[in-house]
Scaffold this motif. Structure first.
Motif, short mmCIF file in Angstrom:
data_model
loop_
_atom_site.label_atom_id
_atom_site.label_comp_id
_atom_site.label_asym_id
_atom_site.label_seq_id
_atom_site.Cartn_x
_atom_site.Cartn_y
_atom_site.Cartn_z
N ASN A 78 61.39 60.32 22.30
CA ASN A 78 61.60 59.74 20.98
C ASN A 78 62.79 60.36 20.27
O ASN A 78 63.56 59.67 19.59
CB ASN A 78 60.33 59.90 20.14
CG ASN A 78 59.23 58.96 20.57
OD1 ASN A 78 59.48 57.96 21.24
ND2 ASN A 78 58.00 59.28 20.21
N MET A 79 62.96 61.67 20.41
CA MET A 79 64.10 62.32 19.78
C MET A 79 65.42 61.79 20.35
O MET A 79 66.39 61.60 19.61
CB MET A 79 64.02 63.84 19.96
CG MET A 79 62.97 64.50 19.08
SD MET A 79 63.04 66.31 19.13
CE MET A 79 64.55 66.63 18.21
N GLU A 80 65.45 61.54 21.65
CA GLU A 80 66.67 61.00 22.26
C GLU A 80 67.01 59.63 21.69
O GLU A 80 68.18 59.32 21.43
CB GLU A 80 66.52 60.94 23.78
CG GLU A 80 66.58 62.31 24.45
CD GLU A 80 66.34 62.23 25.95
OE1 GLU A 80 65.93 61.15 26.45
OE2 GLU A 80 66.55 63.26 26.64
N MET A 81 65.99 58.79 21.50
CA MET A 81 66.23 57.46 20.94
C MET A 81 66.72 57.55 19.50
O MET A 81 67.67 56.87 19.11
CB MET A 81 64.96 56.61 21.04
CG MET A 81 64.66 56.13 22.44
SD MET A 81 63.31 54.91 22.52
CE MET A 81 61.89 55.98 22.29
N VAL A 82 66.06 58.39 18.70
CA VAL A 82 66.44 58.52 17.29
C VAL A 82 67.86 59.08 17.16
O VAL A 82 68.66 58.60 16.36
CB VAL A 82 65.42 59.40 16.54
CG1 VAL A 82 65.91 59.66 15.10
CG2 VAL A 82 64.05 58.72 16.50
N LYS A 83 68.17 60.10 17.95
CA LYS A 83 69.52 60.67 17.90
C LYS A 83 70.57 59.64 18.31
O LYS A 83 71.65 59.56 17.72
CB LYS A 83 69.60 61.89 18.82
CG LYS A 83 68.89 63.12 18.28
CD LYS A 83 69.02 64.29 19.26
CE LYS A 83 68.36 65.54 18.70
NZ LYS A 83 68.47 66.69 19.64
N ASP A 84 70.24 58.82 19.30
CA ASP A 84 71.17 57.79 19.74
C ASP A 84 71.39 56.76 18.63
O ASP A 84 72.53 56.32 18.40
CB ASP A 84 70.64 57.10 21.00
CG ASP A 84 71.65 56.14 21.61
OD1 ASP A 84 72.77 56.57 21.91
OD2 ASP A 84 71.32 54.94 21.76
N MET A 85 70.32 56.39 17.93
CA MET A 85 70.45 55.46 16.81
C MET A 85 71.36 56.04 15.73
O MET A 85 72.21 55.34 15.18
CB MET A 85 69.06 55.14 16.24
CG MET A 85 68.19 54.31 17.18
SD MET A 85 66.44 54.30 16.71
CE MET A 85 66.52 53.41 15.15
N HIS A 86 71.17 57.32 15.45
CA HIS A 86 72.00 57.98 14.44
C HIS A 86 73.47 57.99 14.86
O HIS A 86 74.37 57.70 14.06
CB HIS A 86 71.50 59.41 14.23
CG HIS A 86 72.34 60.22 13.30
ND1 HIS A 86 73.27 61.13 13.76
CD2 HIS A 86 72.41 60.25 11.94
CE1 HIS A 86 73.87 61.69 12.72
NE2 HIS A 86 73.37 61.18 11.61
N GLU A 87 73.71 58.29 16.13
CA GLU A 87 75.08 58.34 16.63
C GLU A 87 75.75 56.96 16.60
O GLU A 87 76.98 56.86 16.49
CB GLU A 87 75.09 58.89 18.05
CG GLU A 87 74.76 60.38 18.11
CD GLU A 87 74.56 60.90 19.51
OE1 GLU A 87 74.70 60.08 20.47
OE2 GLU A 87 74.25 62.10 19.68
N ARG A 88 74.95 55.91 16.66
CA ARG A 88 75.49 54.55 16.62
C ARG A 88 75.65 54.02 15.20
O ARG A 88 75.97 52.85 15.00
CB ARG A 88 74.61 53.62 17.45
CG ARG A 88 74.64 53.94 18.94
CD ARG A 88 73.61 53.12 19.71
NE ARG A 88 73.53 53.52 21.10
CZ ARG A 88 74.29 53.03 22.08
NH1 ARG A 88 75.19 52.10 21.80
NH2 ARG A 88 74.14 53.46 23.31
N GLY A 89 75.39 54.87 14.21
CA GLY A 89 75.68 54.50 12.83
C GLY A 89 74.49 54.15 11.96
O GLY A 89 74.66 53.88 10.76
N HIS A 90 73.28 54.16 12.52
CA HIS A 90 72.10 53.87 11.71
C HIS A 90 71.73 55.09 10.87
O HIS A 90 71.88 56.23 11.31
CB HIS A 90 70.92 53.47 12.59
CG HIS A 90 71.16 52.22 13.38
ND1 HIS A 90 71.13 50.97 12.81
CD2 HIS A 90 71.45 52.02 14.69
CE1 HIS A 90 71.38 50.06 13.73
NE2 HIS A 90 71.59 50.67 14.87
#
Length: 254
Positions: A78-90
């Motif tokens: 879950n942390m990997e998904m959330v971090k990826d979302m953040h890195e993509r601008g969310h």
């Protein structure tokens, strides 16, 4: 209803207005459209919805719970998904659950504590929150904390007693709670004819094909059951010989 195609149509309308912005930009603005997602039950579904947005060059705000029995926000996956979302601008925020707390000062302190923990664990600043199933007392309180934004503060949300779809409000608020659009559907009329708009979705309600509440719930239970079986197997091999049996028999197939 509640298909990715339905969601794309909503995004198309929002983008056509030129008024879409994030909460920080909207603060003090005379016109805005905000898109917010409160994440219940499934980080995977939030991630899938974020991918739909990315395909349309669109970013929004996702709020995750800290105290939740349906998902562990600090699991590696879950942390990997959330971090990826953040890195993509969310924008990533806290979806704060009151858990029976009613003292407003305690609530304020707990919000700050949980936001600080999430920020430390994720490695980026978390400075915005929404409240899970807010009581009228909490909405009336209009919680404002220095250097932190509340999705329900009066800059972004208008509290009214016994509000209906037709109640005059400064901010038009629409929510898909309980798989039903409350206070209006985000169509062209409701989005374009109001200067200030906040739209709330719950990503667990949205799937590629869409469906009614029962079908969505059945699919969600299936996904969570499969996730539990896989998680147990990844943690240890005590039940390895039974894994395939459970995948075949314990999951709610169509």
């Amino acid at each position: 209803m509640f298909s990715f195609e339905d969601y794309r149509k909503i995004i198309d309308i929002i983008k056509s207005t030129g008024r879409y912005m994030g909460y920080k930009e909207a603060l003090g603005s005379d016109k805005f459209i905000l898109m917010r997602h409160d994440v219940e039950y499934s980080v995977e579904r939030a991630y899938a919805l974020a991918k739909v947005e990315e395909s349309m060059d669109f970013t929004s705000s996702y709020f995750f719970q800290w105290t939740n029995n349906s998902y562990n926000i600090l699991s590696r996956k879950n942390m990997e998904m959330v971090k990826d979302m953040h890195e993509r601008g969310h924008v990533i925020g806290l979806h704060y659950a009151l858990n029976g707390m009613t003292d407003m000062e305690q609530i304020r302190r707990q919000i700050v504590k949980e936001m600080n923990i999430l920020g430390e664990m994720f490695g980026f600043k978390v400075d915005i929150f929404s409240i899970h199933r807010p009581s009228k007392d909490v909405l009336r309180e209009n919680i404002k904390i220095q250097s932190i934004l509340n999705a329900y503060q009066d800059d972004f949300f208008t509290f009214a007693e016994n509000v209906t779809e037709d109640t005059p409000v400064a901010v038009k608020y629409m929510s898909d709670a309980n798989h039903i659009w409350r206070y209006g559907y985000p169509d062209e009329k409701n989005i374009c004819e109001n200067d200030k708009v906040q739209i709330l979705t719950h990503p667990f309600a949205w799937t590629k094909k869409g469906g009614d509440n029962f079908d969505n719930y059945k699919m969600l239970v299936t996904e969570k059951t499969e996730e539990l079986i896989q998680s147990i197997d990844n943690e240890c091999k005590d039940f390895g010989e039974y894994k395939e049996w459970f995948l075949e028999n314990a999951v709610l197939h169509e």
